[in-house]
Enzyme design. Structure first.
Site, mmCIF file in Angstrom:
data_model
loop_
_atom_site.group_PDB
_atom_site.id
_atom_site.type_symbol
_atom_site.label_atom_id
_atom_site.label_comp_id
_atom_site.label_asym_id
_atom_site.label_seq_id
_atom_site.Cartn_x
_atom_site.Cartn_y
_atom_site.Cartn_z
ATOM 1 N N ASP A 119 0.878 -1.084 -0.030
ATOM 2 C CA ASP A 119 0.037 -0.190 0.134
ATOM 3 C C ASP A 119 0.991 1.334 0.122
ATOM 4 O O ASP A 119 1.855 1.291 0.688
ATOM 5 C CB ASP A 119 -0.716 0.075 1.048
ATOM 6 C CG ASP A 119 -2.158 0.951 1.141
ATOM 7 O OD1 ASP A 119 -3.151 0.591 1.132
ATOM 8 O OD2 ASP A 119 -1.884 2.283 1.078
ATOM 9 N N ILE A 120 0.606 2.244 -0.857
ATOM 10 C CA ILE A 120 1.371 3.465 -0.749
ATOM 11 C C ILE A 120 1.235 4.304 0.397
ATOM 12 O O ILE A 120 2.115 5.057 0.825
ATOM 13 C CB ILE A 120 0.814 4.515 -2.136
ATOM 14 C CG1 ILE A 120 1.883 4.960 -2.749
ATOM 15 C CG2 ILE A 120 -0.458 5.227 -1.657
ATOM 16 C CD1 ILE A 120 1.418 5.563 -3.975
ATOM 17 N N ASN A 170 -12.722 -3.847 2.165
ATOM 18 C CA ASN A 170 -13.802 -2.524 2.281
ATOM 19 C C ASN A 170 -14.647 -2.750 1.047
ATOM 20 O O ASN A 170 -14.148 -2.954 -0.037
ATOM 21 C CB ASN A 170 -13.079 -1.219 2.208
ATOM 22 C CG ASN A 170 -12.251 -0.855 3.473
ATOM 23 O OD1 ASN A 170 -12.798 -1.578 4.559
ATOM 24 N ND2 ASN A 170 -11.077 -0.521 3.423
ATOM 25 N N GLY A 199 -16.590 2.173 3.131
ATOM 26 C CA GLY A 199 -15.321 3.084 3.077
ATOM 27 C C GLY A 199 -14.457 2.607 1.800
ATOM 28 O O GLY A 199 -13.055 3.207 1.891
ATOM 29 N N GLN A 200 -14.851 2.013 0.981
ATOM 30 C CA GLN A 200 -13.938 1.535 -0.211
ATOM 31 C C GLN A 200 -13.670 2.647 -1.073
ATOM 32 O O GLN A 200 -14.404 3.505 -1.626
ATOM 33 C CB GLN A 200 -14.631 0.651 -1.030
ATOM 34 C CG GLN A 200 -13.756 -0.041 -2.096
ATOM 35 C CD GLN A 200 -14.397 -1.082 -3.039
ATOM 36 O OE1 GLN A 200 -15.608 -1.335 -2.829
ATOM 37 N NE2 GLN A 200 -13.356 -1.729 -3.943
ATOM 38 N N HIS A 216 -10.171 -5.583 -3.617
ATOM 39 C CA HIS A 216 -8.886 -6.104 -2.954
ATOM 40 C C HIS A 216 -9.130 -6.453 -1.623
ATOM 41 O O HIS A 216 -9.696 -5.866 -0.848
ATOM 42 C CB HIS A 216 -7.749 -4.432 -3.293
ATOM 43 C CG HIS A 216 -8.338 -3.397 -2.438
ATOM 44 N ND1 HIS A 216 -9.132 -2.829 -3.343
ATOM 45 C CD2 HIS A 216 -7.966 -2.715 -1.347
ATOM 46 C CE1 HIS A 216 -9.639 -1.702 -2.771
ATOM 47 N NE2 HIS A 216 -8.865 -1.585 -1.479
ATOM 48 N N HIS A 228 -6.743 -6.355 1.877
ATOM 49 C CA HIS A 228 -5.728 -5.525 2.678
ATOM 50 C C HIS A 228 -5.306 -6.539 3.516
ATOM 51 O O HIS A 228 -5.965 -7.275 4.120
ATOM 52 C CB HIS A 228 -6.210 -4.400 3.471
ATOM 53 C CG HIS A 228 -6.732 -3.167 2.718
ATOM 54 N ND1 HIS A 228 -5.752 -2.110 2.518
ATOM 55 C CD2 HIS A 228 -7.893 -2.957 2.316
ATOM 56 C CE1 HIS A 228 -6.658 -0.871 1.938
ATOM 57 N NE2 HIS A 228 -7.808 -1.407 1.790
HETATM 58 P P1 5GP Z 1 -9.724 1.179 -0.015
HETATM 59 O O1 5GP Z 1 -9.872 2.163 0.900
HETATM 60 O O2 5GP Z 1 -10.336 1.303 -1.247
HETATM 61 O O3 5GP Z 1 -9.939 -0.236 0.587
HETATM 62 O O4 5GP Z 1 -8.177 1.053 -0.148
HETATM 63 C C1 5GP Z 1 -7.434 1.557 -1.131
HETATM 64 C C2 5GP Z 1 -5.923 1.603 -0.699
HETATM 65 O O5 5GP Z 1 -5.204 1.822 -1.932
HETATM 66 C C3 5GP Z 1 -5.672 2.755 0.402
HETATM 67 O O6 5GP Z 1 -5.335 2.191 1.369
HETATM 68 C C4 5GP Z 1 -4.553 3.477 -0.349
HETATM 69 O O7 5GP Z 1 -3.475 4.083 0.474
HETATM 70 C C5 5GP Z 1 -4.264 2.566 -1.556
HETATM 71 N N1 5GP Z 1 -3.620 3.107 -2.831
HETATM 72 C C6 5GP Z 1 -4.285 4.168 -3.269
HETATM 73 N N2 5GP Z 1 -3.703 4.747 -4.381
HETATM 74 C C7 5GP Z 1 -2.597 3.966 -4.555
HETATM 75 C C8 5GP Z 1 -1.330 3.795 -5.665
HETATM 76 O O8 5GP Z 1 -1.369 4.330 -6.659
HETATM 77 N N3 5GP Z 1 -0.603 2.616 -5.245
HETATM 78 C C9 5GP Z 1 -0.610 1.854 -4.163
HETATM 79 N N4 5GP Z 1 0.412 0.830 -4.192
HETATM 80 N N5 5GP Z 1 -1.560 2.001 -3.193
HETATM 81 C C10 5GP Z 1 -2.654 3.010 -3.446
#
Ligand code: 5GP
Ligand code: ZN
Length: 115
Positions: free
Chosen positions: A30-31, A86, A92-93, A99, A101
């Site tokens: 994760d970034i 999520n 909160g997605q 994906h 986590h």
């Molecule tokens: P969500 O909230 O959709 O479950 O999680 C999305 C995740 O993607 C977040 O934890 C966010 O930090 C990560 N993320 C967003 N943009 C990027 C990216 O460009 N590269 C990577 N590696 N992770 C990302």
């Protein structure tokens, strides 16, 4: 999907810190990690969320769940880890490509705090 962030990462169009890849899935850090180890396991197939999954995806989802502990151990999470999926706005997605986590390596608090 052409303009989906995780599809672009899966196609190699956007760089990532890769943890694992095969024909069906990719895993990358994760970034913006919330713990010392925080990576995501992502199907290459574009599915917006778990709400879009059906019987046709059962084998893929099963593979991902079985892969999670294997990759977590390889990343040093022998003591366990947290998985978070999520789903949709209500969950909160933020990135609308399914994906998982995989999070661990630090102090992982109880997920739901009761007062
Ligand atoms: P969500 O909230 O959709 O479950 O999680 C999305 C995740 O993607 C977040 O934890 C966010 O930090 C990560 N993320 C967003 N943009 C990027 C990216 O460009 N590269 C990577 N590696 N992770 C990302
Ligand atoms: Zn996608």
């Amino acid at each position: 999907m052409s303009d989906c962030l995780f599809c672009k990462i899966a196609r190699g169009e956007i760089p990532c810190r890769k943890v694992y890849e095969d024909d069906d899935v990719i895993a990358f850090h994760d970034i913006n990690p919330v713990a010392p180890v925080h990576f995501m396991l992502v199907p290459k197939l574009h599915l917006a969320s778990l709400m879009e999954a059906d019987e046709a995806h059962a084998a893929l989802l099963g593979r991902m769940l079985l892969l999670a502990p294997k990759l977590a151990k390889e990343q040093g999470l022998e003591n366990g880890f947290r998985t978070v999926i999520n789903t949709g706005k209500g969950g909160g997605q933020e990135v609308l490509h399914l994906h998982i986590h995989i999070i661990g390596g630090g102090n992982i608090p109880p997920m739901v705090r009761r007062s």
